[in-house]
Design a protein around this motif. Structure first.
Motif, PDB file in Angstrom:
ATOM      1  N   PRO A   1     -32.607   7.368 -61.963  1.00 30.16           N
ATOM      2  CA  PRO A   1     -32.651   8.073 -60.660  1.00 30.16           C
ATOM      3  C   PRO A   1     -33.175   7.199 -59.525  1.00 30.16           C
ATOM      4  CG  PRO A   1     -33.470   9.472 -62.413  1.00 30.16           C
ATOM      5  CD  PRO A   1     -33.275   8.116 -63.027  1.00 30.16           C
ATOM      6  N   ASP A   2     -34.093   6.283 -59.844  1.00 32.09           N
ATOM      7  CA  ASP A   2     -34.649   5.439 -58.788  1.00 32.09           C
ATOM      8  C   ASP A   2     -33.652   4.390 -58.294  1.00 32.09           C
ATOM      9  OD1 ASP A   2     -37.002   6.826 -58.999  1.00 32.09           O
ATOM     10  OD2 ASP A   2     -37.940   5.379 -60.373  1.00 32.09           O
ATOM     11  N   ASP A   3     -32.593   4.150 -59.061  1.00 33.31           N
ATOM     12  CA  ASP A   3     -31.601   3.150 -58.661  1.00 33.31           C
ATOM     13  C   ASP A   3     -30.469   3.763 -57.818  1.00 33.31           C
ATOM     14  OD1 ASP A   3     -33.025   1.254 -60.056  1.00 33.31           O
ATOM     15  OD2 ASP A   3     -31.829   1.486 -61.897  1.00 33.31           O
ATOM     16  N   LEU A   4     -30.431   5.093 -57.760  1.00 32.55           N
ATOM     17  CA  LEU A   4     -29.341   5.787 -57.066  1.00 32.55           C
ATOM     18  C   LEU A   4     -29.642   5.930 -55.571  1.00 32.55           C
ATOM     19  CD1 LEU A   4     -28.558   8.632 -59.636  1.00 32.55           C
ATOM     20  CD2 LEU A   4     -27.322   6.470 -59.291  1.00 32.55           C
ATOM     21  N   MET A   5     -28.610   5.802 -54.770  1.00 32.43           N
ATOM     22  CA  MET A   5     -28.688   6.028 -53.325  1.00 32.43           C
ATOM     23  C   MET A   5     -27.644   7.089 -52.964  1.00 32.43           C
ATOM     24  SD  MET A   5     -28.770   1.986 -52.289  1.00 32.43           S
ATOM     25  CE  MET A   5     -27.515   1.605 -53.525  1.00 32.43           C
ATOM     26  N   ASP A   6     -27.948   7.926 -51.977  1.00 28.14           N
ATOM     27  CA  ASP A   6     -26.981   8.962 -51.610  1.00 28.14           C
ATOM     28  C   ASP A   6     -27.062   9.288 -50.129  1.00 28.14           C
ATOM     29  OD1 ASP A   6     -28.875  11.284 -51.200  1.00 28.14           O
ATOM     30  OD2 ASP A   6     -29.309  10.850 -53.305  1.00 28.14           O
ATOM     31  N   SER A   7     -25.947   9.779 -49.616  1.00 25.01           N
ATOM     32  CA  SER A   7     -25.839  10.265 -48.232  1.00 25.01           C
ATOM     33  C   SER A   7     -25.068  11.584 -48.260  1.00 25.01           C
ATOM     34  CB  SER A   7     -25.114   9.253 -47.339  1.00 25.01           C
ATOM     35  OG  SER A   7     -25.831   8.042 -47.290  1.00 25.01           O
ATOM     36  N   LYS A   8     -25.496  12.544 -47.446  1.00 22.94           N
ATOM     37  CA  LYS A   8     -24.861  13.856 -47.417  1.00 22.94           C
ATOM     38  C   LYS A   8     -24.146  14.079 -46.084  1.00 22.94           C
ATOM     39  CE  LYS A   8     -28.177  15.926 -50.604  1.00 22.94           C
ATOM     40  NZ  LYS A   8     -29.202  16.973 -50.814  1.00 22.94           N
ATOM     41  N   LEU A   9     -23.004  14.725 -46.161  1.00 26.76           N
ATOM     42  CA  LEU A   9     -22.210  15.056 -44.985  1.00 26.76           C
ATOM     43  C   LEU A   9     -21.824  16.535 -45.046  1.00 26.76           C
ATOM     44  CD1 LEU A   9     -20.954  12.116 -46.272  1.00 26.76           C
ATOM     45  CD2 LEU A   9     -20.057  12.057 -43.928  1.00 26.76           C
ATOM     46  N   ARG A  10     -21.793  17.176 -43.912  1.00 31.66           N
ATOM     47  CA  ARG A  10     -21.364  18.575 -43.867  1.00 31.66           C
ATOM     48  C   ARG A  10     -19.956  18.666 -43.290  1.00 31.66           C
ATOM     49  NH1 ARG A  10     -22.305  21.532 -38.993  1.00 31.66           N
ATOM     50  NH2 ARG A  10     -22.948  20.153 -37.281  1.00 31.66           N
ATOM     51  N   CYS A  11     -19.229  19.705 -43.665  1.00 34.23           N
ATOM     52  CA  CYS A  11     -17.854  19.897 -43.208  1.00 34.23           C
ATOM     53  C   CYS A  11     -17.833  20.776 -41.958  1.00 34.23           C
ATOM     54  CB  CYS A  11     -17.012  20.535 -44.299  1.00 34.23           C
ATOM     55  SG  CYS A  11     -16.878  19.516 -45.799  1.00 34.23           S
ATOM     56  N   VAL A  12     -17.012  20.370 -41.008  1.00 35.70           N
ATOM     57  CA  VAL A  12     -16.863  21.129 -39.766  1.00 35.70           C
ATOM     58  C   VAL A  12     -15.374  21.414 -39.558  1.00 35.70           C
ATOM     59  CG1 VAL A  12     -17.219  21.146 -37.271  1.00 35.70           C
ATOM     60  CG2 VAL A  12     -18.912  20.054 -38.767  1.00 35.70           C
ATOM     61  N   PHE A  13     -15.045  22.702 -39.327  1.00 35.63           N
ATOM     62  CA  PHE A  13     -13.655  23.102 -39.094  1.00 35.63           C
ATOM     63  C   PHE A  13     -13.446  23.321 -37.590  1.00 35.63           C
ATOM     64  CE2 PHE A  13     -14.039  25.239 -43.472  1.00 35.63           C
ATOM     65  CZ  PHE A  13     -13.833  24.018 -44.102  1.00 35.63           C
ATOM     66  N   GLU A  14     -12.389  22.720 -37.064  1.00 31.03           N
ATOM     67  CA  GLU A  14     -12.077  22.830 -35.639  1.00 31.03           C
ATOM     68  C   GLU A  14     -10.616  23.208 -35.466  1.00 31.03           C
ATOM     69  OE1 GLU A  14     -15.061  19.419 -33.814  1.00 31.03           O
ATOM     70  OE2 GLU A  14     -12.979  18.896 -34.296  1.00 31.03           O
ATOM     71  N   LEU A  15     -10.357  23.898 -34.340  1.00 33.14           N
ATOM     72  CA  LEU A  15      -8.991  24.228 -33.967  1.00 33.14           C
ATOM     73  C   LEU A  15      -8.627  23.473 -32.702  1.00 33.14           C
ATOM     74  CD1 LEU A  15      -8.701  28.092 -34.524  1.00 33.14           C
ATOM     75  CD2 LEU A  15      -7.504  26.297 -35.768  1.00 33.14           C
ATOM     76  N   PRO A  16      -7.363  23.091 -32.552  1.00 36.61           N
ATOM     77  CA  PRO A  16      -6.925  22.509 -31.280  1.00 36.61           C
ATOM     78  C   PRO A  16      -7.139  23.521 -30.151  1.00 36.61           C
ATOM     79  CG  PRO A  16      -5.268  22.214 -32.986  1.00 36.61           C
ATOM     80  CD  PRO A  16      -6.286  23.138 -33.544  1.00 36.61           C
ATOM     81  N   PRO A  17      -7.261  23.062 -28.893  1.00 40.16           N
ATOM     82  CA  PRO A  17      -7.498  23.999 -27.781  1.00 40.16           C
ATOM     83  C   PRO A  17      -6.484  25.130 -27.715  1.00 40.16           C
ATOM     84  CG  PRO A  17      -7.793  21.739 -27.044  1.00 40.16           C
ATOM     85  CD  PRO A  17      -7.269  21.662 -28.443  1.00 40.16           C
TER      86      PRO A  17
END
Length: 251
Positions: free
Chosen positions: A111-127
């Motif tokens: 576990p100490d050797d692992l690196m991680d990054s988190k991203l969230r999902c965003v939904f968009e509509l065209p104008p």
């Protein structure tokens, strides 16, 4: 020992944005750049694996190299009021120089050797699509608002009038009923007197005639005629009186 800082540079760093319409597969790209002088193994995970296809979802990035990952969102019914809770995580580890089996590498990683990054999902509509959604929502809410506006004053007036009308109903109704009872009693009394006078007139017509009796008979008949017309007059007066009260009651 503190957790290692992510070795890769992510682009975008925080949000994965998907632009609709969502009636077909929507694809967005995630770039992973390795600025170090060592090889880095990566693995992409998501909280909604059935909703996304990730290509490639794992691999090795050489020193100074960049890998582009395609994240494909599957079609679904988009609700603008529903916030997305989907997230992605990019997990990485430095690859040993002699590493050949990636599965064993991840399985045996500490576990100490692992690196991680988190991203969230965003939904968009065209104008244009967003305007359509807003128009649909406004159209749905307009009948409800118009109904509330149209019914509001009428309901308020009805509520305001109802207690007054109820009190007037009770008072006027009592007066009308009392007057009807009094008039009925008068009519009954006059009817009884009328019947008695008719009986007297019949008996007098059958009795022997004389001047005195004739005079009395004439007088009685006059009283009979007068009294007989009296109930009709009272009925007319009673009808007018009742009509007056009923008209006031209804208005």
């Amino acid at each position: 020992m503190s957790k290692l800082e992510q070795a890769l540079i992510l682009d975008p760093p925080v949000d994965l944005r998907f632009r609709g319409p969502f009636t077909d597969v929507v694809t967005t790209n995630l770039k992973l750049k390795n600025p170090t002088d060592r090889r880095v193994c990566f693995k992409v995970k998501t909280t909604a694996p059935r909703r996304y296809c990730v290509r490639p979802n794992s691999g090795v990035i050489d020193a100074g190299a960049t890998v582009t990952i395609s994240v494909m969102l599957q079609p679904f019914d988009y609700d603008p009021n529903e916030k997305s809770k989907h997230k992605f995580m990019v997990q990485t580890i430095f690859a040993p120089s002699n590493a050949s089996d990636m599965d064993s590498l991840w399985k045996d990683a500490k576990p100490d050797d692992l690196m991680d990054s988190k991203l969230r999902c965003v939904f968009e509509l065209p104008p244009s699509e967003n305007d359509k959604v807003n128009d649909v929502e406004a159209t749905k809410s307009a009948p409800v608002m118009n109904s509330a506006k149209s019914d509001g004053p009428a309901a308020a007036m009805a509520a305001a009038k109802q207690p007054v009308s109820a009190s007037l109903d009770d008072t006027e109704m009592k007066k009308v009923l009392e007057e009807c009872k009094r008039l009925q009693a008068e009519l009954s009394k006059l009817g009884e007197e009328n019947r008695q006078l008719k009986d007297d007139g019949v008996r007098m017509r059958k009795a022997p005639r004389s001047d005195h009796m004739t005079s009395n008979s004439t007088t009685l008949l006059g009283r009979e005629t007068s009294t007989a017309s009296l109930p009709s007059l009272l009925v007319v007066i009673a009808a007018i009186f009742i009509g007056f009260f009923l008209g006031k009651f209804i208005l």
